[in-house]
Design a protein around this motif. Structure first.
Motif, mmCIF file in Angstrom:
data_model
loop_
_atom_site.group_PDB
_atom_site.id
_atom_site.type_symbol
_atom_site.label_atom_id
_atom_site.label_comp_id
_atom_site.label_asym_id
_atom_site.label_seq_id
_atom_site.Cartn_x
_atom_site.Cartn_y
_atom_site.Cartn_z
ATOM 1 N N ARG A 95 0.808 -1.115 -0.018
ATOM 2 C CA ARG A 95 -0.021 -0.029 0.026
ATOM 3 C C ARG A 95 0.935 1.267 -0.134
ATOM 4 O O ARG A 95 0.419 2.169 -0.434
ATOM 5 C CB ARG A 95 -0.896 -0.119 1.183
ATOM 6 N N HIS A 96 2.142 0.939 0.419
ATOM 7 C CA HIS A 96 2.926 2.396 0.418
ATOM 8 C C HIS A 96 3.965 2.360 -0.680
ATOM 9 O O HIS A 96 4.454 3.512 -0.709
ATOM 10 C CB HIS A 96 3.734 2.417 1.726
ATOM 11 N N LEU A 97 3.743 1.626 -1.739
ATOM 12 C CA LEU A 97 4.576 1.470 -2.872
ATOM 13 C C LEU A 97 4.173 2.002 -4.076
ATOM 14 O O LEU A 97 2.737 1.965 -4.210
ATOM 15 C CB LEU A 97 4.938 -0.107 -3.077
ATOM 16 N N SER A 98 4.819 2.649 -4.880
ATOM 17 C CA SER A 98 4.202 2.955 -6.346
ATOM 18 C C SER A 98 4.062 1.719 -7.247
ATOM 19 O O SER A 98 4.044 0.750 -6.764
ATOM 20 C CB SER A 98 5.392 3.880 -6.874
ATOM 21 N N ASP A 99 3.366 1.866 -8.172
ATOM 22 C CA ASP A 99 2.979 0.756 -9.160
ATOM 23 C C ASP A 99 4.386 -0.102 -9.836
ATOM 24 O O ASP A 99 4.247 -1.228 -9.596
ATOM 25 C CB ASP A 99 2.302 1.409 -10.336
ATOM 26 N N ASP A 100 5.032 0.612 -9.963
ATOM 27 C CA ASP A 100 6.409 0.358 -10.407
ATOM 28 C C ASP A 100 7.224 -0.554 -9.388
ATOM 29 O O ASP A 100 7.616 -1.702 -9.657
ATOM 30 C CB ASP A 100 7.454 1.227 -11.152
ATOM 31 N N GLN A 101 7.257 -0.063 -8.257
ATOM 32 C CA GLN A 101 7.882 -0.610 -6.973
ATOM 33 C C GLN A 101 6.896 -2.022 -6.682
ATOM 34 O O GLN A 101 7.668 -2.907 -6.276
ATOM 35 C CB GLN A 101 7.928 0.375 -5.634
ATOM 36 N N ALA A 102 5.608 -2.023 -6.608
ATOM 37 C CA ALA A 102 4.707 -3.135 -6.281
ATOM 38 C C ALA A 102 5.260 -4.196 -7.491
ATOM 39 O O ALA A 102 5.220 -5.342 -7.017
ATOM 40 C CB ALA A 102 3.465 -2.452 -6.276
ATOM 41 N N ARG A 103 5.251 -3.534 -8.623
ATOM 42 C CA ARG A 103 5.598 -4.667 -9.716
ATOM 43 C C ARG A 103 6.729 -5.525 -9.301
ATOM 44 O O ARG A 103 7.125 -6.823 -9.381
ATOM 45 C CB ARG A 103 5.627 -4.204 -10.923
ATOM 46 N N ILE A 104 7.781 -4.720 -8.896
ATOM 47 C CA ILE A 104 9.202 -5.297 -8.603
ATOM 48 C C ILE A 104 9.099 -6.224 -7.301
ATOM 49 O O ILE A 104 9.683 -7.115 -7.071
ATOM 50 C CB ILE A 104 10.319 -4.239 -8.401
ATOM 51 N N PHE A 105 8.503 -5.685 -6.121
ATOM 52 C CA PHE A 105 8.263 -6.543 -5.036
ATOM 53 C C PHE A 105 7.401 -7.691 -5.190
ATOM 54 O O PHE A 105 7.731 -8.742 -4.782
ATOM 55 C CB PHE A 105 7.504 -5.482 -4.290
ATOM 56 N N ARG A 106 6.558 -7.663 -6.015
ATOM 57 C CA ARG A 106 5.818 -9.048 -6.339
ATOM 58 C C ARG A 106 6.642 -9.659 -7.106
ATOM 59 O O ARG A 106 6.640 -10.937 -6.787
ATOM 60 C CB ARG A 106 4.511 -8.602 -7.609
ATOM 61 N N ARG A 107 7.359 -9.466 -8.065
ATOM 62 C CA ARG A 107 8.433 -10.366 -8.566
ATOM 63 C C ARG A 107 9.214 -10.909 -7.747
ATOM 64 O O ARG A 107 9.712 -12.300 -7.791
ATOM 65 C CB ARG A 107 9.289 -9.558 -9.941
ATOM 66 N N ARG A 108 9.737 -10.180 -6.667
ATOM 67 C CA ARG A 108 10.939 -10.758 -5.807
ATOM 68 C C ARG A 108 9.883 -11.949 -4.900
ATOM 69 O O ARG A 108 10.505 -12.946 -4.630
ATOM 70 C CB ARG A 108 11.254 -9.700 -4.796
ATOM 71 N N ILE A 109 8.740 -11.539 -4.452
ATOM 72 C CA ILE A 109 7.933 -12.706 -3.636
ATOM 73 C C ILE A 109 7.948 -13.923 -4.380
ATOM 74 O O ILE A 109 8.117 -15.022 -3.970
ATOM 75 C CB ILE A 109 6.653 -11.945 -3.327
ATOM 76 N N ILE A 110 7.669 -13.876 -5.915
ATOM 77 C CA ILE A 110 7.273 -15.058 -6.581
ATOM 78 C C ILE A 110 8.636 -15.718 -6.723
ATOM 79 O O ILE A 110 8.879 -16.959 -6.625
ATOM 80 C CB ILE A 110 6.963 -14.824 -7.892
ATOM 81 N N SER A 111 9.907 -15.179 -6.875
ATOM 82 C CA SER A 111 11.118 -15.454 -6.898
ATOM 83 C C SER A 111 11.507 -16.482 -5.832
ATOM 84 O O SER A 111 12.171 -17.235 -5.809
ATOM 85 C CB SER A 111 11.977 -14.614 -7.483
ATOM 86 N N GLU A 112 10.967 -15.901 -4.640
ATOM 87 C CA GLU A 112 11.597 -16.482 -3.488
ATOM 88 C C GLU A 112 10.744 -17.759 -3.262
ATOM 89 O O GLU A 112 10.890 -18.827 -2.372
ATOM 90 C CB GLU A 112 11.221 -15.631 -2.255
ATOM 91 N N VAL A 113 9.493 -17.838 -3.857
ATOM 92 C CA VAL A 113 8.693 -18.898 -3.614
ATOM 93 C C VAL A 113 9.243 -20.158 -4.518
ATOM 94 O O VAL A 113 9.180 -21.510 -4.198
ATOM 95 C CB VAL A 113 7.073 -18.841 -4.118
ATOM 96 N N LEU A 114 9.865 -19.937 -5.726
ATOM 97 C CA LEU A 114 10.372 -20.958 -6.508
ATOM 98 C C LEU A 114 11.487 -21.750 -5.875
ATOM 99 O O LEU A 114 11.964 -21.269 -4.992
ATOM 100 C CB LEU A 114 10.788 -20.109 -7.801
ATOM 101 N N PRO A 115 11.891 -23.067 -6.322
ATOM 102 C CA PRO A 115 12.562 -23.811 -5.795
ATOM 103 C C PRO A 115 14.003 -23.206 -5.251
ATOM 104 O O PRO A 115 14.568 -23.577 -4.226
ATOM 105 C CB PRO A 115 12.928 -24.798 -6.873
ATOM 106 N N ASN A 116 14.624 -22.295 -5.924
ATOM 107 C CA ASN A 116 16.066 -21.782 -5.704
ATOM 108 C C ASN A 116 15.929 -20.566 -4.373
ATOM 109 O O ASN A 116 16.871 -20.092 -3.912
ATOM 110 C CB ASN A 116 16.617 -21.353 -6.636
ATOM 111 N N GLY A 117 14.536 -20.132 -4.124
ATOM 112 C CA GLY A 117 14.209 -19.159 -3.135
ATOM 113 C C GLY A 117 13.681 -19.420 -1.867
ATOM 114 O O GLY A 117 13.544 -20.810 -1.523
#
Length: 421
Positions: A95-117
């Protein structure tokens, strides 16, 4: 910005719906399925996986119930509440992030769920932020979106500090990391073709030295595939491959209880080569292939942690402000660092001296240790509602640096201000 330290059923359900809509239900399910498929084949990590991947297990449990009922459930299960806490923190931050920051943050969450994260890395950053806020610090910069530099910049009473969070896991210091072993075994599983029907084929991959000296994942994979295809051993100064076959019937006669959920772990424990190795079973129609990755170097836990401390302190901080390094033992109790449980305190003091007694690190003001086995996880009732306590102050072991060139800055005072000479 402020991260709340508790949530109610109402706030958890609201955050959950927002999280699912933001990440995407199918995207999250697919990532978690890949994660758990990877974990299910890791016999060496069966016992500690629920501690290392507590949030991932909790998300899977909640998603299964959500898929059928569209409602959350509240069992007495730490992993589920860890997942709810994580989801709530993610949505608060978004809620405190811009749209671009939220997209980057979402990408990080997904990458950490994947097998190597591992989601525990991001969760530890949440815990660190929560604790700084509890001790009166106002956070002016968050590094959740992967920006270079420290994870946080915080200010209190006109003093600015930089904060970096790191997770230490049970395999730290082993001759081959979990991430390296995962990449190698996944590629072998994808490319090994059955050549020995009705056999148990054991492929022993011995690494006498550093993994990079053996040529990296692709070179080692090629050597193993070549040895398996030709049924020939391979020897070099940095890599040895041994291929052996035996009767599959004799193997299952020795380990008949294949339906038992602990079969994989018990079998690996019985046939492994040595402590600190990795075991991976590859199933082919009429063949069972056991890949045994065996680092021959002794455990170098203390050396690896010291190197991590040096690298982090010297590269992650600007050195223009006092700095705090927060080390979290994920799935690793302090007494597991050494056979002697009384040695843990001496270990912490030794790491603190290492961090503080070099001029290249005299900007470091404080060092903190926490362990997830000691954090204060609890579920309480408040005004008739279940409230999950997400405040992770728990038990902190910390040291302040008398040699800090910025003078005394007791970042987590009054909890501790123990100096290390």
């Amino acid at each position: 910005m402020k991260l709340e330290t508790t949530f109610t059923r109402t706030s958890a359900e609201s955050a959950w719906k927002a999280f699912i809509e933001w990440i995407g239900f199918s995207t999250l399910c697919e990532a978690l399925e890949r994660k758990h498929k990877s974990l299910d084949d890791w016999s060496a990590f069966k016992e500690i996986a629920p501690r290392l991947f507590s949030i991932e297990y909790g998300l899977s449990s909640a998603l299964r119930r959500w898929r059928s009922t569209r409602k959350l459930w509240y069992p007495k299960d730490k992993t589920v509440y860890d997942a709810y806490s994580f989801v709530s923190a993610c949505i608060q931050l978004k809620r405190h992030l811009s749209d671009d920051q939220a997209r980057i943050f979402r990408r990080r969450i997904i990458s950490e769920v994947l097998p190597n994260g591992r989601l525990c890395h991001l969760d530890h950053e949440f815990r660190t932020a929560q604790n700084l806020i509890e001790f009166g610090w106002h956070i002016t910069r968050f590094g959740f979106c992967g920006d270079p530099g420290p994870d946080f910049v915080a200010v209190r009473a006109g003093i600015e500090v930089e904060v970096e969070s790191k997770c230490l896991s049970p395999e730290i210091g082993l001759g081959a990391s979990y991430e390296f072993a995962t990449r190698l075994m996944t590629r072998l599983s994808r490319e090994l073709q059955s050549r020995n029907p009705l056999c148990l084929t054991t492929v022993k991959i011995e690494l006498p030295g550093q993994t990079e000296h053996a040529g990296g994942v692709d070179v080692i994979k090629h050597r193993v595939l070549n040895s398996y295809d030709k049924m020939e051993d391979f020897d070099s100064d940095f890599l040895r491959v041994r291929v052996e076959t035996s009767s599959l019937d004799e193997f299952f006669a020795r380990f008949p209880d294949v339906q038992n959920e602990e079969w994989l772990q018990k079998t690996f424990s019985a046939i492994r080569t040595r402590e600190g190795d990795y075991g991976y079973f590859i199933r082919r129609s009429e063949e069972l292939i056991f890949c045994n990755l065996i680092p021959m170097r002794p455990n170098q836990q203390t050396k690896k942690i010291m190197k991590l401390v040096s690298t982090t302190c010297e590269r992650q901080f600007s050195k223009q402000r006092p700095a705090l390094l927060w080390l979290h033992l994920q799935g690793l109790e302090p007494r597991q660092i050494d056979d002697d449980p009384n040695w843990a305190n001496a270990f912490f003091e030794m790491i603190a001296r290492h961090a503080f007694t070099n001029d290249r690190r005299n900007h470091v003001s404080s060092l903190v240790f926490t362990s997830d086995s000691e954090l204060g996880h609890q579920q309480v009732r408040h005004q008739g509602r279940d409230r999950r306590m997400a405040n992770a102050a728990g038990h902190l072991k910390g040291f302040d640096n008398k040699r800090c060139r910025f003078g005394p800055v007791h970042i987590l005072a009054p909890l501790f201000s123990t100096s290390s000479e």
